[in-house]
Enzyme design. Structure first.
Site, PDB file in Angstrom:
ATOM      1  N   ASP A  48       0.847  -1.193   0.000  1.00  0.00           N
ATOM      2  CA  ASP A  48       0.000   0.000   0.000  1.00  0.00           C
ATOM      3  C   ASP A  48       0.877   1.234   0.000  1.00  0.00           C
ATOM      4  O   ASP A  48       1.517   1.567   0.997  1.00  0.00           O
ATOM      5  CB  ASP A  48      -0.914  -0.008   1.223  1.00  0.00           C
ATOM      6  CG  ASP A  48      -1.889   1.160   1.189  1.00  0.00           C
ATOM      7  OD1 ASP A  48      -2.847   1.101   0.403  1.00  0.00           O
ATOM      8  OD2 ASP A  48      -1.669   2.141   1.933  1.00  0.00           O
ATOM      9  N   TYR A  53       3.573   9.570   0.407  1.00  0.00           N
ATOM     10  CA  TYR A  53       4.478   8.912   1.349  1.00  0.00           C
ATOM     11  C   TYR A  53       5.937   9.235   1.032  1.00  0.00           C
ATOM     12  O   TYR A  53       6.805   9.041   1.877  1.00  0.00           O
ATOM     13  CB  TYR A  53       4.265   7.401   1.344  1.00  0.00           C
ATOM     14  CG  TYR A  53       2.871   6.971   1.745  1.00  0.00           C
ATOM     15  CD1 TYR A  53       1.969   7.860   2.333  1.00  0.00           C
ATOM     16  CD2 TYR A  53       2.443   5.661   1.548  1.00  0.00           C
ATOM     17  CE1 TYR A  53       0.695   7.459   2.692  1.00  0.00           C
ATOM     18  CE2 TYR A  53       1.176   5.252   1.910  1.00  0.00           C
ATOM     19  CZ  TYR A  53       0.304   6.156   2.470  1.00  0.00           C
ATOM     20  OH  TYR A  53      -0.963   5.759   2.826  1.00  0.00           O
ATOM     21  N   LYS A  82      -2.021   6.072  -4.507  1.00  0.00           N
ATOM     22  CA  LYS A  82      -3.066   7.063  -4.240  1.00  0.00           C
ATOM     23  C   LYS A  82      -2.781   8.382  -4.946  1.00  0.00           C
ATOM     24  O   LYS A  82      -1.642   8.834  -4.999  1.00  0.00           O
ATOM     25  CB  LYS A  82      -3.191   7.298  -2.725  1.00  0.00           C
ATOM     26  CG  LYS A  82      -3.428   6.010  -1.943  1.00  0.00           C
ATOM     27  CD  LYS A  82      -3.465   6.227  -0.452  1.00  0.00           C
ATOM     28  CE  LYS A  82      -3.463   4.898   0.273  1.00  0.00           C
ATOM     29  NZ  LYS A  82      -2.156   4.229   0.235  1.00  0.00           N
ATOM     30  N   HIS A 115      -6.841   9.995  -2.522  1.00  0.00           N
ATOM     31  CA  HIS A 115      -6.304   9.938  -1.163  1.00  0.00           C
ATOM     32  C   HIS A 115      -7.184  10.662  -0.142  1.00  0.00           C
ATOM     33  O   HIS A 115      -7.403  10.155   0.961  1.00  0.00           O
ATOM     34  CB  HIS A 115      -4.889  10.526  -1.156  1.00  0.00           C
ATOM     35  CG  HIS A 115      -4.030  10.031  -0.047  1.00  0.00           C
ATOM     36  ND1 HIS A 115      -2.659   9.908  -0.156  1.00  0.00           N
ATOM     37  CD2 HIS A 115      -4.324   9.630   1.212  1.00  0.00           C
ATOM     38  CE1 HIS A 115      -2.159   9.446   0.979  1.00  0.00           C
ATOM     39  NE2 HIS A 115      -3.152   9.284   1.830  1.00  0.00           N
TER      40      HIS A 115
END
Length: 330
Positions: A48, A53, A82, A115
């Site tokens: 994921d 990130y 995302k 997201h």
């Protein structure tokens, strides 16, 4: 082919989502490639990720290492990423997806999620990537600048990604029932999955029931609750569900760790989970959830711990961190 050791959730597209994945949020860049390869080596087939990130390039290096070592093939894996808030305008959705694919070294994503239901002002890749929340970090008073982009326009561009073969399934994160109901009213391709915060202190039963009745699979992020938020000063030590007496009692009864019990509760509810760790031992522990089962009484006792405690809430953290009030759940 998905690794047989992990049960799957069947999506409304017929695809099968492994019930346990590795969440890449907050894994340090320097560790990400190693952790991804280690995870594949111990049996993970679900990862994921997200633009925000900031470690997709490193995750791609880990995937490439695993492929070249013959640990797995691309079709063995489930890769989620995302769409960040700054790319909601339809003309930016495909470039954002292509950037993620390039960083991960992949030809397609198994699942691409919106997201947040927050559209921000566009920040070009060459100016800053990932762009994060603040529009102009050099401003005297940096803020999150929003953009007037309807979710319907973003979703239409997400649907086109499926038509173009860049993405196999699409979905959303951090949506409640009202936004989901509205999305379902116009979507030509309904969302296959929803990812939200889920743990024993935030059980969200009504949302889960709505998704079940609507054919939307649910993945819970932060399945251990406060553990992900101590370092961010977004949770207090006494809010750890792993120290809860009910959880510890169930763990003792099954000779398992409190973390395994909490995660078993989650998958036994019919949700997928994406716990984060950089430790090989914890990677193995988080995957070892399918050789024991909680009783109905144990499941109910853990569900009864609900406090409606949401740790990841822009309505709480954005004002202090980004000088911008950003409620989405009210």
């Amino acid at each position: 082919m998905i690794c047989a050791m992990t049960p799957t959730l069947k999506l409304n597209t017929g695809a099968e989502l492994p019930a346990v994945g590795l969440g890449l949020w907050k894994i340090a860049k320097d560790d990400t490639a190693r952790v991804v390869r280690d995870a594949i080596e111990v049996g993970y087939r679900h990862f994921d990720s997200a633009c925000d990130y900031g470690n997709e390039l490193e995750a791609g290096q880990g995937l490439a290492d695993a492929f070249s070592a013959g640990l797995c093939q691309r079709e063995d894996l489930w890769i989620t990423s995302k769409l960040w808030n700054t790319y909601h305008a339809p003309e930016y959705v495909r470039p954002a997806c292509e950037k993620t694919l390039k960083d991960l070294g992949l030809d397609y994503l198994d699942l691409y999620l919106v997201h947040f239901p927050i559209a921000q002002k566009y920040v070009p890749f060459e100016e800053r990537y990932p762009p994060e929340w603040i529009t102009n970090p050099n401003a005297d008073s940096p803020t999150v600048e929003l953009a007037p982009v309807p979710i319907s326009e973003t979703w239409g561009a997400m649907e086109q990604l499926v038509a173009d073969g860049l993405v196999k399934n699409i979905g959303v994160c951090n949506f409640g029932t009202s936004l989901l109901r509205d999305l379902l009213s116009y979507a030509k391709t309904p969302p296959a999955a929803l990812q939200v915060e889920l743990h024993p202190y935030l059980t969200q039963e009504k949302l889960l029931r709505f998704c079940q009745e609507s054919g939307i699979a649910v993945t819970g992020f932060s399945p251990l609750g406060a553990q992900s938020y101590f370092a961010l000063n977004m949770a207090e030590a006494e809010e750890s569900v792993l120290n809860n007496e009910t959880v510890k009692s169930v763990a003792n009864a099954h000779d398992r760790s409190p973390a395994q019990v909490v995660q078993r509760w989650a998958v036994q509810r019919g949700t997928a989970i994406v716990p984060k760790t950089s430790s090989v031992d914890r990677l193995k522990e988080n995957l070892a959830l399918f050789d024991f089962e909680l009783t109905d009484e144990e499941m109910n006792s853990i569900s009864a711990l609900n406090r409606n405690r949401r740790f990841n809430d822009p309505g709480d953290f954005a004002e202090g961190a980004f000088n911008t009030f950003l409620p989405i759940y009210e």
